[in-house]
Scaffold this active site. Structure first.
Site, PDB file in Angstrom:
ATOM      1  N   ARG C  76       0.808  -1.215   0.000  1.00 45.48           N
ATOM      2  CA  ARG C  76       0.000   0.000   0.000  1.00 45.48           C
ATOM      3  C   ARG C  76       0.843   1.268   0.000  1.00 45.48           C
ATOM      4  O   ARG C  76       0.532   2.218  -0.703  1.00 45.48           O
ATOM      5  CB  ARG C  76      -1.004  -0.019   1.131  1.00 45.48           C
ATOM      6  CG  ARG C  76      -0.543   0.462   2.461  1.00 45.48           C
ATOM      7  CD  ARG C  76      -1.559   0.121   3.487  1.00 45.48           C
ATOM      8  NE  ARG C  76      -1.806  -1.322   3.424  1.00 45.48           N
ATOM      9  CZ  ARG C  76      -3.003  -1.878   3.533  1.00 45.48           C
ATOM     10  NH1 ARG C  76      -4.061  -1.135   3.756  1.00 45.48           N
ATOM     11  NH2 ARG C  76      -3.140  -3.165   3.446  1.00 45.48           N
ATOM     12  N   THR C  77       1.911   1.286   0.765  1.00 48.95           N
ATOM     13  CA  THR C  77       2.681   2.528   0.851  1.00 48.95           C
ATOM     14  C   THR C  77       3.433   2.799  -0.455  1.00 48.95           C
ATOM     15  O   THR C  77       3.414   3.904  -0.974  1.00 48.95           O
ATOM     16  CB  THR C  77       3.651   2.484   2.047  1.00 48.95           C
ATOM     17  OG1 THR C  77       2.903   2.175   3.228  1.00 48.95           O
ATOM     18  CG2 THR C  77       4.354   3.808   2.234  1.00 48.95           C
ATOM     19  N   LYS C 104      24.622  -7.449  -2.971  1.00 48.27           N
ATOM     20  CA  LYS C 104      26.067  -7.438  -3.164  1.00 48.27           C
ATOM     21  C   LYS C 104      26.813  -6.809  -1.987  1.00 48.27           C
ATOM     22  O   LYS C 104      28.010  -6.615  -2.034  1.00 48.27           O
ATOM     23  CB  LYS C 104      26.409  -6.686  -4.445  1.00 48.27           C
ATOM     24  CG  LYS C 104      25.821  -7.310  -5.696  1.00 48.27           C
ATOM     25  CD  LYS C 104      26.330  -6.606  -6.937  1.00 48.27           C
ATOM     26  CE  LYS C 104      25.677  -7.149  -8.202  1.00 48.27           C
ATOM     27  NZ  LYS C 104      26.013  -6.348  -9.377  1.00 48.27           N
ATOM     28  N   ARG C 126      11.908   3.371   2.660  1.00 52.68           N
ATOM     29  CA  ARG C 126      11.460   2.554   3.792  1.00 52.68           C
ATOM     30  C   ARG C 126      12.610   1.641   4.166  1.00 52.68           C
ATOM     31  O   ARG C 126      13.221   1.007   3.294  1.00 52.68           O
ATOM     32  CB  ARG C 126      10.232   1.732   3.408  1.00 52.68           C
ATOM     33  CG  ARG C 126       9.934   0.632   4.435  1.00 52.68           C
ATOM     34  CD  ARG C 126       8.580   0.026   4.260  1.00 52.68           C
ATOM     35  NE  ARG C 126       7.543   0.967   4.658  1.00 52.68           N
ATOM     36  CZ  ARG C 126       6.263   0.638   4.827  1.00 52.68           C
ATOM     37  NH1 ARG C 126       5.866  -0.594   4.607  1.00 52.68           N
ATOM     38  NH2 ARG C 126       5.373   1.547   5.189  1.00 52.68           N
ATOM     39  N   HIS C 154       6.560   6.812  10.941  1.00 59.73           N
ATOM     40  CA  HIS C 154       5.944   6.596   9.628  1.00 59.73           C
ATOM     41  C   HIS C 154       5.127   7.875   9.385  1.00 59.73           C
ATOM     42  O   HIS C 154       3.905   7.870   9.440  1.00 59.73           O
ATOM     43  CB  HIS C 154       5.044   5.358   9.676  1.00 59.73           C
ATOM     44  CG  HIS C 154       4.541   4.894   8.339  1.00 59.73           C
ATOM     45  ND1 HIS C 154       4.734   5.603   7.177  1.00 59.73           N
ATOM     46  CD2 HIS C 154       3.851   3.788   7.984  1.00 59.73           C
ATOM     47  CE1 HIS C 154       4.170   4.954   6.176  1.00 59.73           C
ATOM     48  NE2 HIS C 154       3.643   3.851   6.639  1.00 59.73           N
TER      49      HIS C 154
END
Lengths: 332, 332, 332
Positions: C76-77, C104, C126, C154
């Site tokens: 959703r975000t 890596k 995020r 958030h």
């Protein structure tokens, strides 16, 4: 436009009122009418030309958002929808299950409701559960396109197959279509059986007895247990992909055995009609259900199917998302 | 435009006819000519300015479709190509192996043929197998760009490295370029060796004996087994990423040992020429092949390489996809 | 525009000078002022209308590049930011950790520096580590938006929650807001606590003692160990998602026990105020922290939160990336 700009007949039937798409979704071939299939194929014919242009883009769906919600891995179908949407100038959002809230255990319905709350204009869904797209379509106002649900239906595949046959042979009615392989587990087979029968073709299916669906005769098709029975009569031969993991399930003894009995190779092709069309939904197991010589041979229309997939999906997005806007149609 | 709008020399050489790209693909530095490399670098110079604009976008490739087909994980290269394509107004499609039909066992050729049937205008491919892009290029009409094939070539990396050196020093001819590290497994090294030698530079490579390719002297480079031999003479020092998994393969004893012998740090830099350029293709192992002080120091052009990567890839997409359209060039 | 074109009050306050965003980033609610929050909410109100248009797109950020750099899975975000950016005509680049150089072993800082070198206009990040976005913001010139950092903040979730409450009730000051569940591990709780307190609301939190953060009273909230204490006084009830894996950590005995004590169902709702707003940041565990009847009931604004998320993120992108351009504002 759809009816009026078919290839070869540009405008002469403009006295007929322009057709519109009445439904909200494309969930399965079983649910749609002959007239609706014809509308889709005619619309696709006019969109096919766009992909041959220098600038392969029309502004038809500018400012619209198409979400590709794929719970099963896919290259060709997801890419085909994404290209179709972009050639209509829509914005596309790709969501694959692995990177999604599925991980967090959210229900399919909540995921879909949340996506709908972001005001997309169409949700294209592929899911391993039969009926998942139908569930979403009932609960949401936004148009839903089924991009494959379990072993149930894959309607856009059938529509591009119908389109390809109609384009190559010029008609669908009274053709003899052979579908060969794992009918039981194939959503492609199921959608094509409904589609070809609706359009007046005669459908013959052949495959191992273990892969015969219980309902197959009720669907109106002719069942054969031998490839040699269907080859000589078919105008179209559609080979299905054999899922290698079915062997473990005991559906067939070995790949070699399957290939010997139901593989299409040059030897088998000797008995085919001249001008027969060879089709495969992909991805192919070369050397198993189809030999490379046949897949790449002169009767193969396998890559035409892929090309036509973009046109058919442009048509569906146009009809479901932008079809009602008379003003936008002129911008094609 | 390409030749005529280099930075600093806007238009005064417009009497020369505009150059065109004759080939179809960019597969390796080994295959392209000095004139072609110069055309690419000149074109990139004119595109570099676009990324500094308020609106970083030109309509050059509007309606074109660029597919990024990545069989190996990548952030910077895929992102660089995607940004380059979008700044040219092309539509981009990303396909990564994990979510693709590779899972289903389709061959690379069939995947590519299917993608081509959707009428893209360019396919950018990264693959773990050397020669994979060449195979596709032979079989397809659509332009192919090699974004790295096994340990073979990474031509767009070499082009952005050439661009960066030419931009910073003003020329490539007769420069002394040192490439340090795991030459054996490095496609970056291989492409840069071809590129710098073609452009008239003198290439020195240094690394553990176990990482010396058999053909290295035949390529025209000078082999050294000690870092201290190349540092004092180099105008450009390019440090290669050491793959940590090579330790298990027995190519070097420990990271500490590797770093002690072939790591670039401030102490080693004491012997370097004033104004030397320090380069690294990324991703870096800080503290192994390069110390943070050097990576972030005044001689490092590592981030310039990344910035220039977008410009070089814009140039390549322009030359391969849109270069032939005189009418579109004016829209830059 | 932000202040002047709020829904219902189109232009009558145009004597006030247009507000601008002074900061570079959006890292947390803790760092921003009441005036800044109001500016964001007002701007979001004007952008909400865009998603209701026939053509849901404005040219505001044409030619800008927004990178979504997600080190944690998210539907959703990420989708909300991607849709927000596209409706502003920005180009979007999605990077997920699994397909990135993280594999890596490159550091977060090097990844970010490399992305910055490609000249994006905003990086949305995020990350599972608290403070990761702040680290990037300090090191980069490009605006950074925190899309969730560990158990820290958030902020865009809190802003959309503030927006939703203000839209539904008409004000934030002096409201009683109850936040229920796993406060300890919830970045949503932390950002909302800061946000609602700043805007003058009274915040009550309730949850198991094991999930009470040490600093909770210092944050100015009222702590309750029983759901029944907060329900009767709350104007807004925000249910937090319970992470199922916390059970293994011993934070609560069983899901049934958690649900019995802190689940919101119709029986518990009997004690609630008329007109109470029920919120949840999603994804929901239906039948655990919230019953389906409540989630889908008349007091639920859960899907409004999602819709408003797009508007709030459009506002943030506009303020951070395009807000300073007076000329572009007219194009809204």
């Amino acid at each position: 436009m759809a009816e009026n700009q078919g290839r070869g007949t540009p405008r002469e039937v403009s006295q007929k009122p322009p057709q519109r798409w009445a439904g909200k979704d494309i969930l399965g071939i079983q649910e749609i009418s002959v007239a609706e299939i014809e509308l889709i194929l005619d619309t696709a014919a006019s969109f096919k030309e766009v992909s041959t242009r220098e600038i392969k883009k029309v502004p038809t769906l500018r400012g619209k958002t198409v979400i590709n919600l794929f719970y099963e891995a896919s290259t060709r179908t997801r890419t085909s929808f994404e290209i179709a949407a972009k050639r209509l100038s829509a914005d596309t959002i790709n969501i694959s299950a692995s990177s999604s809230s599925v991980v967090k255990g959210e229900t399919l319905i909540d995921t879909a409701k949340n996506l709908e709350a972001m005001k997309p204009d169409c949700i294209v869904i592929r899911h391993s559960a039969a009926g998942a797209p139908h569930l979403l379509a009932r609960l949401m106002d936004v148009p839903v396109i089924n991009a494959g649900d379990g072993a149930h239906e894959h309607p856009t595949q059938a529509l591009l197959d119908l389109f390809t046959v109609r384009e190559k042979i010029g008609r669908l009615a009274s053709l003899k279509v052979a579908i060969v392989g794992d009918i039981l587990h194939s959503r492609v087979a199921r959608s094509n059986i409904w589609g070809f029968i609706k359009m007046g073709a005669e459908v013959h299916v052949a495959g191992p007895r273990t892969m015969k669906p219980a309902e197959v005769e009720r669907m109106g098709v002719h069942w054969h247990t031998s490839l040699s029975e269907v080859i000589p009569i078919a105008d179209v031969i559609m080979m299905l992909r054999i899922q290698l993991e079915r062997q473990e399930g005991g559906f067939f003894p070995t790949l070699r055995e399957y290939s010997r009995l139901f593989g299409l190779n040059m030897e088998v092709m000797m008995a085919a009609k001249p001008g027969v069309l060879i089709m495969h939904p992909g991805p192919m197991n070369r050397g198993v259900e189809i030999s490379p010589e046949v897949a790449d041979g002169p009767f193969s229309v396998i890559l035409d199917q892929v090309t036509n997939g973009v046109a058919v999906r442009m048509a569906l997005l146009y009809l479901l998302v932008g079809g009602e806007k008379e003003s936008e149609r002129s911008s094609l």
